[in-house]
Design a protein around this motif. Sequence first.
Motif, PDB file in Angstrom:
ATOM      1  N   GLY A  63       8.667  12.991  52.599  1.00 39.52           N
ATOM      2  CA  GLY A  63       9.221  11.574  52.982  1.00 39.52           C
ATOM      3  C   GLY A  63       9.490  11.272  52.355  1.00 39.52           C
ATOM      4  N   ASP A  64       9.478  10.905  50.911  1.00 37.67           N
ATOM      5  CA  ASP A  64       9.664   9.681  49.030  1.00 37.67           C
ATOM      6  C   ASP A  64      10.744  11.088  49.286  1.00 37.67           C
ATOM      7  N   PHE A  65      10.090  12.448  48.586  1.00 42.82           N
ATOM      8  CA  PHE A  65      11.740  12.949  48.095  1.00 42.82           C
ATOM      9  C   PHE A  65      12.545  13.263  49.472  1.00 42.82           C
ATOM     10  N   SER A  96      14.283  21.696  42.095  1.00 40.02           N
ATOM     11  CA  SER A  96      12.870  21.521  41.732  1.00 40.02           C
ATOM     12  C   SER A  96      12.552  20.670  40.711  1.00 40.02           C
ATOM     13  N   LEU A  97      13.868  20.589  40.315  1.00 38.95           N
ATOM     14  CA  LEU A  97      13.619  19.361  39.198  1.00 38.95           C
ATOM     15  C   LEU A  97      13.718  18.600  39.483  1.00 38.95           C
ATOM     16  N   LEU A  98      14.746  18.026  40.788  1.00 40.97           N
ATOM     17  CA  LEU A  98      14.531  16.759  41.151  1.00 40.97           C
ATOM     18  C   LEU A  98      13.009  16.242  41.344  1.00 40.97           C
ATOM     19  N   ILE A  99      12.637  17.000  42.598  1.00 42.78           N
ATOM     20  CA  ILE A  99      11.564  16.830  42.656  1.00 42.78           C
ATOM     21  C   ILE A  99      10.203  16.739  41.832  1.00 42.78           C
ATOM     22  N   ILE A 100      10.539  17.408  40.947  1.00 41.20           N
ATOM     23  CA  ILE A 100       9.890  17.278  39.705  1.00 41.20           C
ATOM     24  C   ILE A 100       9.715  15.682  39.111  1.00 41.20           C
ATOM     25  N   ARG A 101      11.410  15.078  39.011  1.00 39.56           N
ATOM     26  CA  ARG A 101      11.035  14.378  38.285  1.00 39.56           C
ATOM     27  C   ARG A 101      10.425  13.254  39.149  1.00 39.56           C
ATOM     28  N   ASP A 102      10.538  13.069  41.034  1.00 34.73           N
ATOM     29  CA  ASP A 102      10.630  11.853  41.840  1.00 34.73           C
ATOM     30  C   ASP A 102       8.973  12.341  41.587  1.00 34.73           C
TER      31      ASP A 102
END
Lengths: 138, 138
Positions: free
Chosen positions: B38-40, B22-28
């Motif tokens: 697709g980006d994530f 979740s935190l990596l998605i928020i970072r992205d």
Amino acid sequence: MRKKRSECPFSRSLDIWGDKWSLLIIRDIIFLEKNTYGDFLKSPEGISTNILANRLQQLEEHGIIEKMEHPDSKTKFLYKLTPKGIGLIPMMADMYLWADSYLDKDEQEQLPDIMKRKLEVLKENRAQGIKNLADKLS
Amino acid sequence: MRKKRSECPFSRSLDIWGDKWSLLIIRDIIFLEKNTYGDFLKSPEGISTNILANRLQQLEEHGIIEKMEHPDSKTKFLYKLTPKGIGLIPMMADMYLWADSYLDKDEQEQLPDIMKRKLEVLKENRAQGIKNLADKLS
């Protein structure tokens, strides 16, 4: 130690302490003045013994906490934050302030008094910058 | 939705977004201006399709991100932070500043330019208080 996933500083940090249980142990040390395996085990989230042992070891290996002899017992150890671990306090403070802004506050009434006091200090000092909080909270 | 574990604001927050993915998605979204499934999926940490779908749904259910129609395609969606999600930027900023203080910096050279620029803005503005960063970073 876990293998790091990428060169990203977020990803590398999360590989060290970025899971719920590690962050709850860090919360216990900062906001609840817990410092033994038995203390952490009693927290209401119900961490299992194997996850607790694993996370303590991982946090120690990465220099976030240090394990010391317990003055009262040869079979117990004390866990304290290192300076690197204390460096996480601003982030923990922001985490709380987020919860305070966006989550229902009713349940906070039931928190242990020590935690309520520390969270109060944290809110009062927010305007002065959370970087100064480490001393006051430790 | 996951069941909350305790009344503690940390624990309740962590149940919403307190896992690496979740935190990596928020970072992205914040630091890499990514905004589609697709980006994530293309991020170097290699999130799996089922975890990505699960985390996007969970973050949306908790009002951290919102899912919108994509202007260019009927089969794609755009994911953006809600105000509640933008409220996590100070914490993400502290997370980066921790990494910048305590982790080896060599690997940061390889970060995407857009992320380097945003991290630079973040460091320059640290003294003025990270709460003002939301506008600059979004």
